[in-house]
Design an enzyme around this catalytic site. Structure first.
Site, PDB file in Angstrom:
ATOM      1  N   TYR A 125       0.917  -1.454  -0.026  1.00  0.00           N
ATOM      2  CA  TYR A 125      -0.041  -0.052   0.046  1.00  0.00           C
ATOM      3  C   TYR A 125       0.856   1.323  -0.022  1.00  0.00           C
ATOM      4  CZ  TYR A 125      -3.984  -2.919   0.570  1.00  0.00           C
ATOM      5  OH  TYR A 125      -4.995  -3.802   0.638  1.00  0.00           O
ATOM      6  N   LYS A 172       3.594 -14.748   4.958  1.00  0.00           N
ATOM      7  CA  LYS A 172       4.036 -15.502   4.031  1.00  0.00           C
ATOM      8  C   LYS A 172       5.426 -15.645   3.758  1.00  0.00           C
ATOM      9  CE  LYS A 172       2.703 -18.286   0.324  1.00  0.00           C
ATOM     10  NZ  LYS A 172       1.965 -19.582   0.515  1.00  0.00           N
ATOM     11  N   ASP A 205      -1.857 -18.740   4.041  1.00  0.00           N
ATOM     12  CA  ASP A 205      -2.992 -19.175   3.225  1.00  0.00           C
ATOM     13  C   ASP A 205      -3.774 -20.293   4.057  1.00  0.00           C
ATOM     14  OD1 ASP A 205      -0.642 -20.577   3.275  1.00  0.00           O
ATOM     15  OD2 ASP A 205      -0.199 -21.036   1.054  1.00  0.00           O
ATOM     16  N   ASP A 229      -6.113  -6.223   4.956  1.00  0.00           N
ATOM     17  CA  ASP A 229      -7.454  -5.584   4.383  1.00  0.00           C
ATOM     18  C   ASP A 229      -8.402  -6.698   3.904  1.00  0.00           C
ATOM     19  OD1 ASP A 229      -8.930  -3.991   2.905  1.00  0.00           O
ATOM     20  OD2 ASP A 229      -7.488  -3.482   1.258  1.00  0.00           O
TER      21      ASP A 229
END
Ligand code: NAD
Length: 478
Positions: A125, A172, A205, A229
């Protein structure tokens, strides 16, 4: 008395803001309201930021901002006011409690009660994007140590304050070892300071899948911006409705509180919208400014109203709900319940709440930083990596030579696979020759030579070690 800034926003904004303010004032909130105009009208008047300069002055002076949703007009050029506000004011922490209200609001997850703490300023972002070749664009993912420390500490402090048992971290880092790796590392460091709170890390995930399937095993979940988000909307939705969740955006000096949903323009002006999301934002605001008794009173009255089956259309269900009401009638019902507590839903107590202990970030001692190579990115429309290697090896010098070429991260030279698909965006890694060192002036010489050889260099990334620890990733397959 605390002075706060209020923006009534667009679409359903004015109705849900009026309802929210009516409830908290009836509960005895000691606030003085200074109203500003933001959103659609301001955008359409030609201000691409959606907010005027004197409104910024008011927000910065009052420091506490209650904002209704706004409509970002379709078409290019309009900047998201939310993203700008969060970053300008340094609102690094986005807190979204997502709790089911079963059996009064239908959900597949009746036991769910989680709080998502989302980093709010960095990650992808930062919005730093470039097209570099015909075929490839990039977005920089920036993760900083202060950013990680602040958000992770916030999550643990929040857990401590609100009696939460566990903080989970989602990243991740099996793929992004530097960026998500830093987030995870800082999580492990800070978790040690809170031995009374359980901590765990999940790869995002499987963590997300588990959260969607069995949310009741989670408590507080902290994560970088993009994941937060996406997953905070998932969490709000599976808890019952996005229309029920509020959000706090907290910084070192300022804070903004809002509903998580948008301005629902099709429902505007009809006294239909559910004011609960914004009201939940306002409850967090009251806690933030220390008016915890009022916050508690409003929250319990709201829970009681939901429990009484007095529901707006979005959560109304025949057989469960008792009365379908509009925005203002819902507000009146909450006000009528102000001295009451729910009997089936769990009532809240904020009696022991005090300000979170959030020390300012202190810069660490600088590490010993050594230049150990350079990645030169090249725009080249050929297909055979061996051909590119031959061209690029012409840049080799006594100090440094080409050690590897990757395409979208995967090693294609030396010893690539011909099956690997290649774009026109190549990373050529130069490392110092045995016994030599690489300097910035050698990098400039490499680039000069590339220009002589008509090699289209598009950017460089220096390779560093910090206190001897590698600060860059290997090529995939290297
Ligand atoms: P939305 O959240 O406004 O609406 C999605 C759906 O949820 C609609 O069916 C709507 O009727 C319903 N809904 C939302 N809030 C509700 C409420 N309080 N009560 C009852 N029903 C409710 O999302 P959207 O339609 O994608 O976006 C509309 C506008 O809102 C866009 O201009 C978007 O940019 C803006 N937006 C603003 C914010 C914000 O200001 N924080 C956030 C998201 C979207």
């Amino acid at each position: 008395m605390t002075k706060i800034t209020v923006a009534k926003g667009d679409g359903i904004g004015p109705e849900i803001m009026d309802a929210t303010l009516k409830i908290i004032m009836a509960a005895g909130a000691e606030i003085e309201i200074e109203e500003i105009e933001v959103g659609e009208k301001v955008y359409l008047a030609g201000n691409t930021a959606g907010i005027a300069k004197d409104s910024w002055d008011i927000i910065r002076r009052n420091k506490v901002f209650l904002k209704a949703p706004i409509t970002t007009p379709q078409g290019g050029g309009y900047k998201s006011l939310n993203v700008t506000t969060r970053k300008f004011l340094g609102l690094y922490s986005n807190v979204r409690p997502c709790m089911s209200l079963s059996p009064f609001v239908k959900t597949k997850h009746p036991e769910m009660d989680i709080v998502i703490v989302r980093e709010n300023e960095e990650d992808l972002y930062a919005g730093i994007e470039h097209q570099q070749t015909d075929e490839v664009v990039q977005c920089l993912k920036l993760i900083s140590r202060p950013g990680c420390e602040k958000i992770v500490r916030y999550a643990f402090e929040y857990a401590k304050q609100y009696g939460r048992k566990k903080v989970t971290c989602f990243t991740k880092d099996n793929i992004m070892k530097q960026t998500d790796g830093l987030f995870h590392q800082v999580f492990d460091e800070i978790a040690k300071e809170y031995p009374e709170i359980e901590n765990e890390h999940w790869i995002i995930d499987i963590g997300a899948a588990k959260m969607a399937d069995t949310p009741e095993i989670f408590d507080v979940i902290v994560m970088p911006n993009l994941y937060g988000d996406v997953l905070s909307d998932v969490a709000a939705q599976i808890a019952g409705s996005v229309g029920l969740a509020g959000s706090a955006n907290i910084g070192e000096t300022c804070a903004m509180f809002e509903a998580i949903h948008g301005s629902a323009p099709r429902r505007a002006g009809q006294n239909l919208a559910n004011p609960s999301g914004l009201l939940e934002g306002a409850v967090m605001m009251l806690n933030h400014i220390g008016q915890t008794k009022i916050a508690e009173k409003v929250q319990n009255a709201w829970l009681k109203t939901i429990e009484d089956g007095i529901h707006t259309y979005d959560i109304f269900k025949e057989g469960v709900s008792k009365q379908k009401v509009g925005t203002s009638e819902f507000a009146d019902a909450v006000i009528a319940n102000l001295e009451k507590v729910p009997s089936i839903l769990k009532s809240v107590s904020y009696a022991n709440s005090s300000a979170l202990n959030l020390p300012k970030y202190v810069r660490k001692t600088l590490a010993k930083k050594e230049l150990v190579g350079v990645d030169i990115f090249v725009h080249w429309a050929g297909l055979n990596p061996d051909e590119l290697a031959e061209k690029v090896q012409k840049l080799n010098r006594s100090e440094a030579s080409l050690s590897m070429i990757t395409n979208r991260g995967i090693k294609v030279w030396p010893e690539g696979f011909e099956e690997t698909f290649c774009t026109d965006h190549w990373r050529c890694r130069f490392k110092p020759n045995d016994g030599a060192t690489i300097t910035k002036s050698i990098i400039i010489q490499l680039l000069n030579e590339a220009m002589e050889q008509n090699i289209d260099t598009i950017k460089t990334e220096n390779l560093y070690t910090f206190n001897g620890k590698s600060g860059y990733s290997l090529g995939q397959g290297q």
